[in-house]
Design a protein around this motif. Structure first.
Motif, mmCIF file in Angstrom:
data_model
loop_
_atom_site.group_PDB
_atom_site.id
_atom_site.type_symbol
_atom_site.label_atom_id
_atom_site.label_comp_id
_atom_site.label_asym_id
_atom_site.label_seq_id
_atom_site.Cartn_x
_atom_site.Cartn_y
_atom_site.Cartn_z
ATOM 1 N N ALA A 6 0.883 -1.163 0.000
ATOM 2 C CA ALA A 6 0.000 0.000 0.000
ATOM 3 C C ALA A 6 0.918 1.209 0.000
ATOM 4 C CB ALA A 6 -0.898 -0.001 1.232
ATOM 5 N N LEU A 7 0.791 2.050 -1.005
ATOM 6 C CA LEU A 7 1.673 3.206 -1.133
ATOM 7 C C LEU A 7 1.038 4.420 -0.480
ATOM 8 C CD1 LEU A 7 2.749 2.635 -4.833
ATOM 9 C CD2 LEU A 7 3.993 1.976 -2.770
ATOM 10 N N SER A 8 1.863 5.252 0.068
ATOM 11 C CA SER A 8 1.371 6.461 0.717
ATOM 12 C C SER A 8 0.789 7.410 -0.330
ATOM 13 C CB SER A 8 2.501 7.141 1.480
ATOM 14 O OG SER A 8 3.537 7.488 0.584
ATOM 15 N N GLU A 9 0.093 8.419 0.137
ATOM 16 C CA GLU A 9 -0.585 9.334 -0.781
ATOM 17 C C GLU A 9 0.229 10.592 -1.073
ATOM 18 O OE1 GLU A 9 -4.787 9.961 -0.184
ATOM 19 O OE2 GLU A 9 -4.896 8.127 1.008
ATOM 20 N N HIS A 10 1.542 10.535 -0.951
ATOM 21 C CA HIS A 10 2.373 11.696 -1.283
ATOM 22 C C HIS A 10 3.233 11.363 -2.495
ATOM 23 C CE1 HIS A 10 5.904 9.769 0.482
ATOM 24 N NE2 HIS A 10 5.134 9.428 1.498
ATOM 25 N N ASP A 11 3.790 12.394 -3.109
ATOM 26 C CA ASP A 11 4.555 12.192 -4.335
ATOM 27 C C ASP A 11 5.777 11.300 -4.146
ATOM 28 O OD1 ASP A 11 2.768 13.631 -5.838
ATOM 29 O OD2 ASP A 11 3.855 15.517 -5.631
ATOM 30 N N GLY A 12 6.285 11.199 -2.932
ATOM 31 C CA GLY A 12 7.423 10.327 -2.669
ATOM 32 C C GLY A 12 7.103 8.856 -2.858
ATOM 33 N N CYS A 13 5.810 8.534 -2.995
ATOM 34 C CA CYS A 13 5.439 7.130 -3.159
ATOM 35 C C CYS A 13 5.913 6.572 -4.496
ATOM 36 C CB CYS A 13 3.939 6.939 -2.986
ATOM 37 S SG CYS A 13 2.932 7.456 -4.379
ATOM 38 N N ILE A 14 6.175 7.416 -5.464
ATOM 39 C CA ILE A 14 6.647 6.943 -6.768
ATOM 40 C C ILE A 14 8.065 6.389 -6.625
ATOM 41 C CG2 ILE A 14 7.160 7.636 -9.149
ATOM 42 C CD1 ILE A 14 4.935 9.886 -8.607
ATOM 43 N N ALA A 15 8.926 7.111 -5.959
ATOM 44 C CA ALA A 15 10.280 6.615 -5.691
ATOM 45 C C ALA A 15 10.224 5.403 -4.778
ATOM 46 C CB ALA A 15 11.142 7.713 -5.072
ATOM 47 N N GLU A 16 9.340 5.443 -3.783
ATOM 48 C CA GLU A 16 9.170 4.304 -2.867
ATOM 49 C C GLU A 16 8.793 3.052 -3.656
ATOM 50 O OE1 GLU A 16 5.910 2.773 0.435
ATOM 51 O OE2 GLU A 16 5.915 4.894 -0.130
ATOM 52 N N ALA A 17 7.887 3.189 -4.608
ATOM 53 C CA ALA A 17 7.447 2.051 -5.424
ATOM 54 C C ALA A 17 8.596 1.488 -6.248
ATOM 55 C CB ALA A 17 6.292 2.474 -6.321
ATOM 56 N N ARG A 18 9.413 2.358 -6.830
ATOM 57 C CA ARG A 18 10.581 1.885 -7.604
ATOM 58 C C ARG A 18 11.554 1.129 -6.701
ATOM 59 N NH1 ARG A 18 10.362 7.093 -9.988
ATOM 60 N NH2 ARG A 18 12.049 7.735 -8.622
ATOM 61 N N HIS A 19 11.803 1.669 -5.505
ATOM 62 C CA HIS A 19 12.725 1.005 -4.567
ATOM 63 C C HIS A 19 12.175 -0.358 -4.144
ATOM 64 C CE1 HIS A 19 15.419 4.352 -4.399
ATOM 65 N NE2 HIS A 19 14.488 5.178 -3.949
ATOM 66 N N ARG A 20 10.884 -0.424 -3.901
ATOM 67 C CA ARG A 20 10.275 -1.707 -3.525
ATOM 68 C C ARG A 20 10.397 -2.715 -4.669
ATOM 69 N NH1 ARG A 20 7.543 -1.963 1.247
ATOM 70 N NH2 ARG A 20 6.964 0.009 2.233
#
Length: 142
Positions: A6-20
């Motif tokens: 489940a990704l957070s609702e901030h723009d940093g979630c895009i980088a978080e998704a790539r790292h995951r």
């Protein structure tokens, strides 16, 4: 092997998704001894980035990311709350932006879009060997 986030609702979630995605592919290599060529790793990051960016841009609320891998392919699945099915626009070299779905379609083996009771689920299949496959687009994964 599969994982859900489940990704957070901030723009940093895009980088978080790539790292995951990278961590998931590394785990598949180490734990399951699945070959993940650099090209497949790079394309997975690109597809994750494009699909999560679109979900954040066009759908309110949470974004869910699911990654599945087998010996042949990686499936990147992104769910968002907007039921509108995205449509790739006609090629236009003068258009700025809105090329995400075109990019995803070009680099994946298959692209599936499913409307759900709430929102939609987009599945992009990335081959682990060779180049993109038949570029199939469907409304249901096989």
């Amino acid at each position: 092997m599969h994982a859900r986030y489940a990704l957070s609702e901030h723009d940093g979630c895009i980088a978080e998704a790539r790292h995951r995605a990278v961590a998931f592919l590394t785990k598949a290599q180490v734990d399951r001894h699945l070959p993940v060529p650099p090209r497949a790793r790079d394309l997975t990051q690109l597809v994750v980035s494009e699909l999560v960016t679109n979900a954040r841009k066009y759908a309110p609320g949470p974004v869910l990311l699911e990654l599945c891998i087998n010996a042949r392919a990686v499936d990147v699945v992104v769910w968002d709350s907007d039921p509108t099915v995205p449509v790739a626009r006609a090629a236009d070299p003068d258009r700025i932006g809105q090329h995400g779905l075109e990019v995803v379609r070009a680099v994946t083996e298959a692209l599936f879009i499913e409307q759900e009771l709430v929102g939609k689920r987009i599945t992009a299949r990335i081959a682990l060997s060779g180049g993109p496959g038949g570029h199939a687009t469907s409304t249901h994964p096989s």
